[in-house]
Design a protein around this motif. Structure first.
Motif, PDB file in Angstrom:
ATOM      1  N   HIS A  86       0.826  -1.211   0.000  1.00 51.73           N
ATOM      2  CA  HIS A  86       0.000   0.000   0.000  1.00 51.73           C
ATOM      3  C   HIS A  86       0.863   1.264   0.000  1.00 51.73           C
ATOM      4  CE1 HIS A  86      -3.448   2.439   0.247  1.00 51.73           C
ATOM      5  NE2 HIS A  86      -3.463   2.633   1.540  1.00 51.73           N
ATOM      6  N   VAL A  87       0.725   2.065  -1.051  1.00 53.48           N
ATOM      7  CA  VAL A  87       1.559   3.258  -1.241  1.00 53.48           C
ATOM      8  C   VAL A  87       1.499   4.186  -0.022  1.00 53.48           C
ATOM      9  CG1 VAL A  87       1.855   5.353  -2.636  1.00 53.48           C
ATOM     10  CG2 VAL A  87       1.347   3.162  -3.756  1.00 53.48           C
ATOM     11  N   GLU A 136       3.553   0.565 -11.364  1.00 53.35           N
ATOM     12  CA  GLU A 136       4.028   1.762 -10.652  1.00 53.35           C
ATOM     13  C   GLU A 136       5.534   1.950 -10.764  1.00 53.35           C
ATOM     14  OE1 GLU A 136       2.096   2.561  -6.946  1.00 53.35           O
ATOM     15  OE2 GLU A 136       0.367   1.350  -7.498  1.00 53.35           O
ATOM     16  N   ASN A 189      -3.546  -1.524 -11.771  1.00 51.40           N
ATOM     17  CA  ASN A 189      -4.348  -1.661 -10.545  1.00 51.40           C
ATOM     18  C   ASN A 189      -5.383  -2.776 -10.671  1.00 51.40           C
ATOM     19  OD1 ASN A 189      -3.235   1.090 -10.313  1.00 51.40           O
ATOM     20  ND2 ASN A 189      -4.533   1.192  -8.515  1.00 51.40           N
ATOM     21  N   GLU A 198      -8.299  -1.040   2.362  1.00 50.65           N
ATOM     22  CA  GLU A 198      -7.468   0.165   2.463  1.00 50.65           C
ATOM     23  C   GLU A 198      -7.276   0.749   1.065  1.00 50.65           C
ATOM     24  OE1 GLU A 198      -3.563  -1.029   3.842  1.00 50.65           O
ATOM     25  OE2 GLU A 198      -3.291  -2.402   2.177  1.00 50.65           O
ATOM     26  N   LYS A 199      -7.538  -0.050   0.032  1.00 51.96           N
ATOM     27  CA  LYS A 199      -7.355   0.391  -1.351  1.00 51.96           C
ATOM     28  C   LYS A 199      -8.647   1.053  -1.839  1.00 51.96           C
ATOM     29  CE  LYS A 199      -3.254  -1.573  -1.459  1.00 51.96           C
ATOM     30  NZ  LYS A 199      -2.920  -2.915  -1.826  1.00 51.96           N
ATOM     31  N   LEU A 200      -8.514   1.885  -2.882  1.00 51.48           N
ATOM     32  CA  LEU A 200      -9.601   2.800  -3.255  1.00 51.48           C
ATOM     33  C   LEU A 200     -10.969   2.113  -3.423  1.00 51.48           C
ATOM     34  CD1 LEU A 200     -10.509   5.669  -4.054  1.00 51.48           C
ATOM     35  CD2 LEU A 200     -10.043   5.025  -6.423  1.00 51.48           C
ATOM     36  N   LEU A 203     -12.495   0.327  -0.206  1.00 50.63           N
ATOM     37  CA  LEU A 203     -12.706   1.363   0.810  1.00 50.63           C
ATOM     38  C   LEU A 203     -13.946   2.182   0.479  1.00 50.63           C
ATOM     39  CD1 LEU A 203     -10.715   3.073   3.135  1.00 50.63           C
ATOM     40  CD2 LEU A 203     -11.138   4.742   1.351  1.00 50.63           C
ATOM     41  N   PRO A 215     -13.301   9.507   0.744  1.00 48.62           N
ATOM     42  CA  PRO A 215     -12.145  10.390   0.564  1.00 48.62           C
ATOM     43  C   PRO A 215     -11.536  10.260  -0.828  1.00 48.62           C
ATOM     44  CG  PRO A 215     -11.573   8.494   1.945  1.00 48.62           C
ATOM     45  CD  PRO A 215     -13.021   8.364   1.627  1.00 48.62           C
ATOM     46  N   VAL A 216     -11.461  11.396  -1.529  1.00 48.24           N
ATOM     47  CA  VAL A 216     -10.820  11.438  -2.847  1.00 48.24           C
ATOM     48  C   VAL A 216      -9.620  12.367  -2.720  1.00 48.24           C
ATOM     49  CG1 VAL A 216     -11.099  12.216  -5.226  1.00 48.24           C
ATOM     50  CG2 VAL A 216     -12.941  10.950  -4.110  1.00 48.24           C
ATOM     51  N   TYR A 217      -8.433  11.855  -3.020  1.00 48.47           N
ATOM     52  CA  TYR A 217      -7.213  12.645  -2.843  1.00 48.47           C
ATOM     53  C   TYR A 217      -7.102  13.723  -3.933  1.00 48.47           C
ATOM     54  CZ  TYR A 217      -5.440   8.680   0.023  1.00 48.47           C
ATOM     55  OH  TYR A 217      -5.254   7.696   0.957  1.00 48.47           O
ATOM     56  N   ARG A 224      -5.929   5.795 -13.194  1.00 46.28           N
ATOM     57  CA  ARG A 224      -5.397   4.452 -13.047  1.00 46.28           C
ATOM     58  C   ARG A 224      -6.047   3.561 -14.114  1.00 46.28           C
ATOM     59  NH1 ARG A 224      -2.445   7.153 -10.595  1.00 46.28           N
ATOM     60  NH2 ARG A 224      -1.679   6.949  -8.454  1.00 46.28           N
ATOM     61  N   ASN A 259      -9.919   8.741 -10.677  1.00 46.59           N
ATOM     62  CA  ASN A 259     -10.412   8.254  -9.386  1.00 46.59           C
ATOM     63  C   ASN A 259     -11.839   8.735  -9.125  1.00 46.59           C
ATOM     64  OD1 ASN A 259      -7.959   7.030  -8.950  1.00 46.59           O
ATOM     65  ND2 ASN A 259      -7.101   8.778  -7.843  1.00 46.59           N
ATOM     66  N   ARG A 291      -2.045  12.826  -1.650  1.00 46.77           N
ATOM     67  CA  ARG A 291      -0.915  11.952  -1.300  1.00 46.77           C
ATOM     68  C   ARG A 291       0.374  12.638  -1.759  1.00 46.77           C
ATOM     69  NH1 ARG A 291      -1.318   6.223  -4.250  1.00 46.77           N
ATOM     70  NH2 ARG A 291      -2.478   5.614  -2.411  1.00 46.77           N
ATOM     71  N   HIS A 294       2.062  12.093  -5.474  1.00 48.03           N
ATOM     72  CA  HIS A 294       1.004  11.280  -6.091  1.00 48.03           C
ATOM     73  C   HIS A 294       1.181  11.167  -7.607  1.00 48.03           C
ATOM     74  CE1 HIS A 294      -3.665  10.587  -5.989  1.00 48.03           C
ATOM     75  NE2 HIS A 294      -2.996   9.563  -6.477  1.00 48.03           N
ATOM     76  N   TYR A 351      -6.322   9.093   7.558  1.00 48.00           N
ATOM     77  CA  TYR A 351      -7.297  10.093   7.121  1.00 48.00           C
ATOM     78  C   TYR A 351      -7.452  11.286   8.073  1.00 48.00           C
ATOM     79  CZ  TYR A 351      -8.240   6.781   3.465  1.00 48.00           C
ATOM     80  OH  TYR A 351      -8.093   5.950   2.396  1.00 48.00           O
TER      81      TYR A 351
HETATM   82  P1  TYD Z   1      -4.792   2.735  -4.303  1.00 43.56           P
HETATM   83  O1  TYD Z   1      -5.982   1.842  -4.295  1.00 43.56           O
HETATM   84  O2  TYD Z   1      -4.113   3.033  -3.003  1.00 43.56           O
HETATM   85  O3  TYD Z   1      -3.770   2.155  -5.392  1.00 43.56           O
HETATM   86  P2  TYD Z   1      -2.401   2.812  -5.981  1.00 43.56           P
HETATM   87  O4  TYD Z   1      -2.004   3.951  -5.150  1.00 43.56           O
HETATM   88  O5  TYD Z   1      -1.458   1.667  -5.855  1.00 43.56           O
HETATM   89  O6  TYD Z   1      -2.718   3.191  -7.392  1.00 43.56           O
HETATM   90  O7  TYD Z   1      -5.212   4.127  -4.913  1.00 43.56           O
HETATM   91  C1  TYD Z   1      -5.751   4.225  -6.222  1.00 43.56           C
HETATM   92  C2  TYD Z   1      -5.931   5.702  -6.520  1.00 43.56           C
HETATM   93  O8  TYD Z   1      -6.934   6.239  -5.651  1.00 43.56           O
HETATM   94  C3  TYD Z   1      -4.686   6.514  -6.255  1.00 43.56           C
HETATM   95  O9  TYD Z   1      -4.582   7.530  -7.266  1.00 43.56           O
HETATM   96  C4  TYD Z   1      -4.921   7.150  -4.897  1.00 43.56           C
HETATM   97  C5  TYD Z   1      -6.427   7.309  -4.865  1.00 43.56           C
HETATM   98  N1  TYD Z   1      -7.059   7.193  -3.522  1.00 43.56           N
HETATM   99  C6  TYD Z   1      -7.982   8.164  -3.109  1.00 43.56           C
HETATM  100  O10 TYD Z   1      -8.266   9.141  -3.837  1.00 43.56           O
HETATM  101  N2  TYD Z   1      -8.565   8.021  -1.885  1.00 43.56           N
HETATM  102  C7  TYD Z   1      -8.274   6.994  -1.044  1.00 43.56           C
HETATM  103  O11 TYD Z   1      -8.820   6.934   0.092  1.00 43.56           O
HETATM  104  C8  TYD Z   1      -7.340   5.991  -1.489  1.00 43.56           C
HETATM  105  C9  TYD Z   1      -6.997   4.821  -0.621  1.00 43.56           C
HETATM  106  C10 TYD Z   1      -6.767   6.137  -2.746  1.00 43.56           C
END
Ligand code: TYD
Ligand code: NAD
Length: 356
Positions: A86-87, A136, A189, A198-200, A203, A215-217, A224, A259, A291, A294, A351
């Motif tokens: 997990h990144v 990645e 992915n 824990e992955k997008l 979660l 949550p969207v970063y 992806r 995303n 992140r 990112h 978070y």
């Molecule tokens: P993730 O599932 O952690 O896979 P990876 O980082 O290996 O690609 O994340 C996928 C994408 O989603 C990545 O661009 C980060 C984003 N993300 C969010 O926006 N919100 C979140 O809560 C998480 C976990 C990831």
């Protein structure tokens, strides 16, 4: 029937691979997994009376244990899924990524080389070491860049990606230096049943079911390339059986999504499959702090595996997402088990500081 030593088989992709390998009779399987927070043996409970499946708890970095297992089970292939993956965790604590992904893979290679060198000529010719890697390692693309090819230079940006890149380089070196018959797959992915939330995608599904924030970063426009997990597992098996030794194969879904689009699709799917009066789940979307470092976009060119080995993904994103959402809706016991204890601690840690 042949035997595979699968490492990390209690995690998301490894467990799906083992379930397919046993149900389609690809091979007998010895599953070596140290059982980190990301693992779940409950996922493999249906194999508990299967004589062709054997679980061992242990570390890929434990060279004595690996030597013993190779000697005892005489596998035809080692398939290395084991990793810290997990990144976000790699940003908060990179050390375990170096220990498992780099040093662990090195120990696994060393033990495999010693085992392989002592095999009879016919078993030696057949033996394979397959490294499961990620897109990645290639770094980040701009929106107009062509997708990653097998000859795209490695340019990892996160501690996770760097540790996977280091491991891939070791695998490459063991082929070129010692002739160990290695193969490497770099996949985009994955999503699907049994992924730790824990992955997008998982979660988002579970938060949306609970009516919690999604949550969207950053701006949500990072891209992806999503592949349904069983399609990845089929590709891995195909590479193992027919791939050219020393080569790498990119695996991807030809399915680039932002995303934000992914999260919105999950919301729409849940609104129709599990409606709650007055709730439009897309209203739960919350843009949070990005992140660090990112990567903006990943995209895989998978022409090589398509042309050389005839592989194509069977699921498109709509069908795969539908199956995934159905699986999480229909497996509440699995979900409750993985969400207890340490999972809650991670959610607070990751978070808490992103709000606003
Ligand atoms: P993730 O599932 O952690 O896979 P990876 O980082 O290996 O690609 O994340 C996928 C994408 O989603 C990545 O661009 C980060 C984003 N993300 C969010 O926006 N919100 C979140 O809560 C998480 C976990 C990831
Ligand atoms: P995961 O985090 O769900 O599972 C990893 C498994 O490895 C866990 O069961 C864990 O207990 C085990 N493990 C960790 N350290 C170990 C050690 N030292 N010894 C033995 N076992 C150990 O990961 P996943 O998503 O199933 O990914 C599997 C592999 O596929 C990884 O190598 C990852 O880099 C690669 N990959 C994943 C994706 C993805 O989208 N999930 C995409 C491309 C490649």
């Amino acid at each position: 029937m042949q035997t595979f030593l699968v490492t990390g088989g209690a995690g998301f992709i490894g467990a799906n691979f083992i379930l397919q390998a046993r149900s389609l009779q690809w091979a007998n399987v010895v599953n070596l997994d140290i059982l980190t927070y990301a693992s779940n043996l409950q996922t493999l409970a249906e194999l508990q009376n299967d004589p062709g499946y054997h679980f061992v708890k242990g570390d890929i970095g434990n060279s004595e244990l690996i030597a013993y297992l190779l000697e005892q089970h005489q596998p035809d292939a080692v398939i290395n899924f084991a990793a810290e993956t997990h990144v976000d965790r790699s940003i908060l604590g990179p050390e375990s990524f170096i220990r498992t992904n780099v040093v662990g893979t090195f120990q696994l290679l060393e033990a495999s080389r010693a085992y392989w060198q002592k095999l009879s000529p016919s078993k030696r010719d057949k033996f394979r070491f397959l490294q499961i890697s990620t897109d990645e390692v290639y770094g980040s693309l701009r929106s107009t860049d062509p997708a990653f090819r097998e000859d795209t230079p490695y340019s990892p940006n996160s501690p996770y990606a760097a540790s996977k890149a280091g491991a891939d380089h070791l695998v490459r070196a063991y082929y070129h230096t010692y002739g160990l018959p290695t193969l490497t797959t770099n996949c985009s992915n994955n999503y699907g049943p049994r992924q730790f939330p824990e992955k997008l995608i998982p979660l988002t599904i579970l938060n949306a079911l609970d009516g919690k924030a999604l949550p969207v970063y950053g701006d949500g426009l990072n891209v992806r390339d999503w592949l349904y997990v069983t399609d990845h597992c089929e590709a891995v098996y195909l590479v193992l059986e027919h791939g050219k030794i020393g080569e790498t194969y990119n695996i991807g879904g030809r399915n680039e999504q932002t995303n934000l689009a992914v999260v919105e699709k999950i919301c729409a799917s849940l609104d129709s499959l599990a409606p709650q009066a007055g709730l439009h789940r897309s209203n739960l979307i919350a843009f949070v702090k990005d992140r660090p470092g990112h990567d903006r976009r990943y995209a895989i060119n998978c022409d090589k595996i398509s042309h050389e080995l005839g592989w194509q993904p069977k699921e498109d994103f709509d069908s795969g997402l539908q199956k995934t959402v159905d699986w999480y809706l229909n497996n509440p016991v699995w979900v409750e088990q993985v969400r207890s204890g340490a999972y809650q601690d991670w959610i607070s840690q990751n978070y808490e500081n992103r709000k606003g």
